[in-house]
Design a protein around this motif. Structure first.
Motif, PDB file in Angstrom:
ATOM      1  N   ILE A 170       0.977  -1.262  -0.028  1.00 53.03           N
ATOM      2  CA  ILE A 170       0.119   0.022  -0.316  1.00 53.03           C
ATOM      3  C   ILE A 170       0.863   1.321   0.121  1.00 53.03           C
ATOM      4  O   ILE A 170       2.073   1.741   0.689  1.00 53.03           O
ATOM      5  CB  ILE A 170      -0.553   0.248   1.286  1.00 53.03           C
ATOM      6  CG1 ILE A 170      -1.703   0.568   1.036  1.00 53.03           C
ATOM      7  CG2 ILE A 170      -0.245   0.061   2.091  1.00 53.03           C
ATOM      8  CD1 ILE A 170      -3.136   0.841   2.331  1.00 53.03           C
ATOM      9  N   SER A 171       0.663   2.364  -0.313  1.00 45.99           N
ATOM     10  CA  SER A 171       0.506   3.289  -0.424  1.00 45.99           C
ATOM     11  C   SER A 171       1.201   4.219   0.860  1.00 45.99           C
ATOM     12  O   SER A 171      -0.031   3.887   1.725  1.00 45.99           O
ATOM     13  CB  SER A 171       0.423   4.300  -1.996  1.00 45.99           C
ATOM     14  OG  SER A 171       0.458   4.042  -3.152  1.00 45.99           O
ATOM     15  N   VAL A 172       2.843   4.605   1.406  1.00 45.44           N
ATOM     16  CA  VAL A 172       2.498   5.030   2.705  1.00 45.44           C
ATOM     17  C   VAL A 172       2.692   7.223   2.437  1.00 45.44           C
ATOM     18  O   VAL A 172       3.416   7.759   1.509  1.00 45.44           O
ATOM     19  CB  VAL A 172       3.663   4.548   3.149  1.00 45.44           C
ATOM     20  CG1 VAL A 172       3.883   5.606   4.218  1.00 45.44           C
ATOM     21  CG2 VAL A 172       3.118   3.696   3.316  1.00 45.44           C
ATOM     22  N   ILE A 173       2.027   7.027   3.038  1.00 47.37           N
ATOM     23  CA  ILE A 173       2.120   8.833   3.163  1.00 47.37           C
ATOM     24  C   ILE A 173       2.753   9.654   4.454  1.00 47.37           C
ATOM     25  O   ILE A 173       2.512   9.298   5.302  1.00 47.37           O
ATOM     26  CB  ILE A 173       1.070   9.414   2.375  1.00 47.37           C
ATOM     27  CG1 ILE A 173       1.426  10.832   3.037  1.00 47.37           C
ATOM     28  CG2 ILE A 173      -0.753   9.430   3.765  1.00 47.37           C
ATOM     29  CD1 ILE A 173       1.724  11.747   1.426  1.00 47.37           C
ATOM     30  N   VAL A 174       4.193   9.913   4.368  1.00 48.51           N
ATOM     31  CA  VAL A 174       4.847  10.083   6.082  1.00 48.51           C
ATOM     32  C   VAL A 174       4.862  12.123   5.981  1.00 48.51           C
ATOM     33  O   VAL A 174       5.281  12.836   5.236  1.00 48.51           O
ATOM     34  CB  VAL A 174       6.425  10.003   5.877  1.00 48.51           C
ATOM     35  CG1 VAL A 174       6.776  10.122   7.171  1.00 48.51           C
ATOM     36  CG2 VAL A 174       6.776   9.153   5.577  1.00 48.51           C
ATOM     37  N   ASN A 175       3.521  12.717   6.996  1.00 47.97           N
ATOM     38  CA  ASN A 175       3.865  13.639   7.538  1.00 47.97           C
ATOM     39  C   ASN A 175       4.264  14.025   8.581  1.00 47.97           C
ATOM     40  O   ASN A 175       4.816  13.216  10.180  1.00 47.97           O
ATOM     41  CB  ASN A 175       2.493  13.912   7.312  1.00 47.97           C
ATOM     42  CG  ASN A 175       2.117  15.628   8.134  1.00 47.97           C
ATOM     43  OD1 ASN A 175       1.609  15.735   8.496  1.00 47.97           O
ATOM     44  ND2 ASN A 175       1.416  15.725   6.699  1.00 47.97           N
ATOM     45  N   GLY A 176       5.587  14.950   8.773  1.00 43.38           N
ATOM     46  CA  GLY A 176       5.781  15.620   9.652  1.00 43.38           C
ATOM     47  C   GLY A 176       6.748  16.553   9.322  1.00 43.38           C
ATOM     48  O   GLY A 176       7.151  17.358   8.417  1.00 43.38           O
ATOM     49  N   LYS A 182      11.674  11.633   8.256  1.00 49.22           N
ATOM     50  CA  LYS A 182      10.550  11.353   7.203  1.00 49.22           C
ATOM     51  C   LYS A 182      11.342  10.354   6.285  1.00 49.22           C
ATOM     52  O   LYS A 182      11.327   9.044   6.102  1.00 49.22           O
ATOM     53  CB  LYS A 182       9.751  11.983   6.614  1.00 49.22           C
ATOM     54  CG  LYS A 182       9.015  13.454   7.477  1.00 49.22           C
ATOM     55  CD  LYS A 182       8.185  13.871   6.625  1.00 49.22           C
ATOM     56  CE  LYS A 182       8.906  15.137   5.938  1.00 49.22           C
ATOM     57  NZ  LYS A 182       9.445  15.951   7.083  1.00 49.22           N
ATOM     58  N   GLU A 183      12.803  10.215   5.950  1.00 51.07           N
ATOM     59  CA  GLU A 183      12.967   9.472   5.058  1.00 51.07           C
ATOM     60  C   GLU A 183      13.667   8.737   5.300  1.00 51.07           C
ATOM     61  O   GLU A 183      13.461   7.502   5.233  1.00 51.07           O
ATOM     62  CB  GLU A 183      14.556  10.152   4.149  1.00 51.07           C
ATOM     63  CG  GLU A 183      14.478   9.022   3.361  1.00 51.07           C
ATOM     64  CD  GLU A 183      16.217  10.201   2.153  1.00 51.07           C
ATOM     65  OE1 GLU A 183      16.579   8.937   1.941  1.00 51.07           O
ATOM     66  OE2 GLU A 183      16.104  11.003   2.885  1.00 51.07           O
ATOM     67  N   ALA A 286       5.016   8.602  -0.461  1.00 51.76           N
ATOM     68  CA  ALA A 286       6.046   9.954  -0.417  1.00 51.76           C
ATOM     69  C   ALA A 286       5.693  10.801   1.358  1.00 51.76           C
ATOM     70  O   ALA A 286       5.254  10.587   2.072  1.00 51.76           O
ATOM     71  CB  ALA A 286       4.037  11.121  -0.378  1.00 51.76           C
ATOM     72  N   ALA A 287       6.052  12.095   0.725  1.00 55.22           N
ATOM     73  CA  ALA A 287       6.500  12.379   2.616  1.00 55.22           C
ATOM     74  C   ALA A 287       6.440  14.359   2.421  1.00 55.22           C
ATOM     75  O   ALA A 287       6.625  14.614   1.234  1.00 55.22           O
ATOM     76  CB  ALA A 287       8.008  12.471   3.376  1.00 55.22           C
ATOM     77  N   THR A 288       6.000  14.962   3.454  1.00 52.30           N
ATOM     78  CA  THR A 288       5.938  15.941   3.291  1.00 52.30           C
ATOM     79  C   THR A 288       5.716  16.725   4.876  1.00 52.30           C
ATOM     80  O   THR A 288       4.960  16.169   6.004  1.00 52.30           O
ATOM     81  CB  THR A 288       4.371  16.428   2.863  1.00 52.30           C
ATOM     82  OG1 THR A 288       4.268  17.941   2.108  1.00 52.30           O
ATOM     83  CG2 THR A 288       2.666  15.800   3.236  1.00 52.30           C
ATOM     84  N   GLU A 315       2.150   9.940  10.840  1.00 52.23           N
ATOM     85  CA  GLU A 315       2.550  10.832  11.226  1.00 52.23           C
ATOM     86  C   GLU A 315       3.337  10.925  12.466  1.00 52.23           C
ATOM     87  O   GLU A 315       3.697  10.597  13.330  1.00 52.23           O
ATOM     88  CB  GLU A 315       0.972  11.279  11.745  1.00 52.23           C
ATOM     89  CG  GLU A 315       0.921  12.923  12.330  1.00 52.23           C
ATOM     90  CD  GLU A 315       0.932  13.516  11.286  1.00 52.23           C
ATOM     91  OE1 GLU A 315       1.142  14.878  11.066  1.00 52.23           O
ATOM     92  OE2 GLU A 315      -0.081  13.356  10.824  1.00 52.23           O
ATOM     93  N   LEU A 316       4.371  11.726  11.891  1.00 55.05           N
ATOM     94  CA  LEU A 316       5.751  11.644  12.387  1.00 55.05           C
ATOM     95  C   LEU A 316       5.704  12.533  13.411  1.00 55.05           C
ATOM     96  O   LEU A 316       5.482  14.181  13.444  1.00 55.05           O
ATOM     97  CB  LEU A 316       6.610  12.055  12.268  1.00 55.05           C
ATOM     98  CG  LEU A 316       7.656  10.956  11.654  1.00 55.05           C
ATOM     99  CD1 LEU A 316       8.952  10.894  10.620  1.00 55.05           C
ATOM    100  CD2 LEU A 316       8.581   9.961  12.673  1.00 55.05           C
TER     101      LEU A 316
END
Length: 452
Positions: A170-176, A182-183, A286-288, A315-316
């Motif tokens: 599944i796609s993952v979105i890392v927010n922080g 995040k990387e 993805a991260a943002t 969510e970081l």
């Protein structure tokens, strides 16, 4: 490398030729050579997994092609050299397709040919072992508990989500916020998933000039633009079979968002200047640091791309919300820094730890690491004192009281500080300060009116 000796099994029914092969191979003392006069005798010892088998194509009890298939079925890593009296091209091609490493005829130059091939296989075997060892080191490095330090409740939730991400694609979105790691989260998910042995390719969208972003992601053909001297594979192709990490996805230009959406939907890309579609298979993480939902509502991020990317959310938390993780990380960083620089190990005084705990760390883990390393250099003895710790910017909590202001101005200053530290997320700030969102809007509006 393994302590197991490099082992070669010689399967040959001709007594003279068997002795010849054994003699030539044992000229190298590093090789352990065993001989067999039949296919059945050899198969009984196949469980010992030799590195190489020299296989006579025409054995009295077994067919050479069948034996080759049995060897490869048992262990594809065992290399097989077919030894034959016949120089038949069709037979050689068929056996090579079936998995044989080489086809060697019984001619006068067999000695040199055989030793060269064996030496080549051994070099490749050594290289494979090194690669496997490096892969194991990488996997250990990105083990959740060793790569991402923390015991706080917010981090336990992060670990739970990461664990779920490793069991599927599944796609993952890392927010922080910037500097929260995040990387590192993306790498840990990749190296603990079934794609671990495939590439992990990272691209920071905020660091690529807009005019080069499409070529960077999708590649380009020779002559596609000035300076494109050769065909270039983009990040999608480089990540084929593995993971593509799109950092700071919120900085992507709108026109590129449409092309990214197509690539994700179709699982194929078209290089800049080309017409051919190239199939790609890579997991997207993805991260943002931005609130993509707000960006979408404001028309800055495509709604269809948002829902295409939004799979498993991680969510970081910012470092200031991680309680005593600050102390755990500080001790970890100072220990590593002292070890890497040949310095005596240093500890923190109680006052030094209190000073670290009181700081807001707007730069998060990245800032903490820099502060800790500098403090280790500044400390004269084995203990780091509060005086050895210096922050790159004024502490907003103490600095806020340096001016004489009204209570209303103090309240506004506090609200603006929280908004800055939480990416202008009014809902989150309202929850943290235990006030209504409408109160924050009124305060900001009042400030605007005063400035007008």
């Amino acid at each position: 490398m393994s302590d197991k000796p490099f082992t070669i099994y010689v399967v040959e029914d001709d007594d003279w030729y068997r002795k010849l092969l054994h003699h030539n191979l044992t000229l190298n003392p590093d090789y352990r050579v065993e001989v067999f006069n039949s296919g059945e005798a050899f198969l009984k010892q196949l469980k010992n997994k030799p590195d190489i088998v020299t296989l006579d194509y025409k054995l009295p009890d077994r067919n050479g092609e069948e034996l080759l298939k049995e060897i490869k079925s048992y262990d594809p890593g065992i290399e097989v050299l077919i030894i034959s009296e016949q120089n038949e091209i069709e037979t050689a091609v068929k056996l090579l397709k079936a998995g044989a490493y080489d086809y060697i005829t019984k001619t006068e130059d067999i000695r040199d040919r055989l030793l060269n091939v064996v030496q080549h296989i051994r070099k490749n075997s050594s290289l494979k072992t090194q690669i496997q060892n490096l892969q194991s080191e990488v996997e250990r490095k990105y083990d959740f508990q060793s790569s991402i330090i923390g015991q706080s409740a917010p981090m336990k939730k992060v670990f739970q989500m990461m664990e779920k991400a490793t069991t599927n694609n599944i796609s993952v979105i890392v927010n922080g916020e910037t500097g929260t790691g995040k990387e590192m989260v993306a790498k840990s998910i990749h190296y603990n998933s079934d794609r671990a042995k495939k590439p992990f390719i990272a691209v920071n969208m905020s660091a690529i000039p807009k005019e080069l972003a499409e070529s960077e992601l999708f590649g380009h053909e020779k002559g596609a633009f000035t300076g494109a001297a050769n065909r270039h594979a983009g990040k999608f192709e480089q990540a084929h079979g593995g993971t593509l990490f799109l950092d700071e996805i919120g900085e992507m230009a709108p026109e590129l968002q449409a092309k990214l959406l197509r690539a994700l939907q179709e699982r194929e890309i078209t290089r800049v200047g080309g017409t051919e579609s190239v199939k790609v298979d890579c997991r997207i993480i993805a991260a943002t640091h931005r609130n993509l939902l707000e960006e979408m509502k404001n028309g800055k991020f495509r709604e269809d791309l948002y829902y295409r990317l939004f799979g498993l959310p991680v969510e970081l938390p910012p470092l200031r919300d991680r309680d005593k993780d600050i102390i755990i990380l500080a001790k970890y960083f100072v220990e590593g820094f002292c070890k890497d620089n040949g310095m005596a190990q240093k500890t923190f005084s109680k006052d030094a730890l209190k000073k670290l705990m009181a700081y807001q760390f707007p730069g998060n883990i990245r800032e903490l690491k820099s502060i800790v390393e500098l403090s280790a250099v500044m400390a004269d003895g084995d203990e780091i004192s509060a005086e050895d710790i210096s922050f790159t910017q004024a502490d907003p909590v103490t600095d806020i009281f340096d001016e004489q202001m009204t209570m209303r101005d103090y309240e506004l200053r506090i609200v603006k500080m929280y908004l800055k530290n939480h990416d202008n997320d009014i809902k989150k700030v309202a929850q943290l300060l235990d006030i209504g969102q409408s109160t924050i809007y009124r305060m900001l509006k009042r400030e605007e009116e005063q400035q007008d």
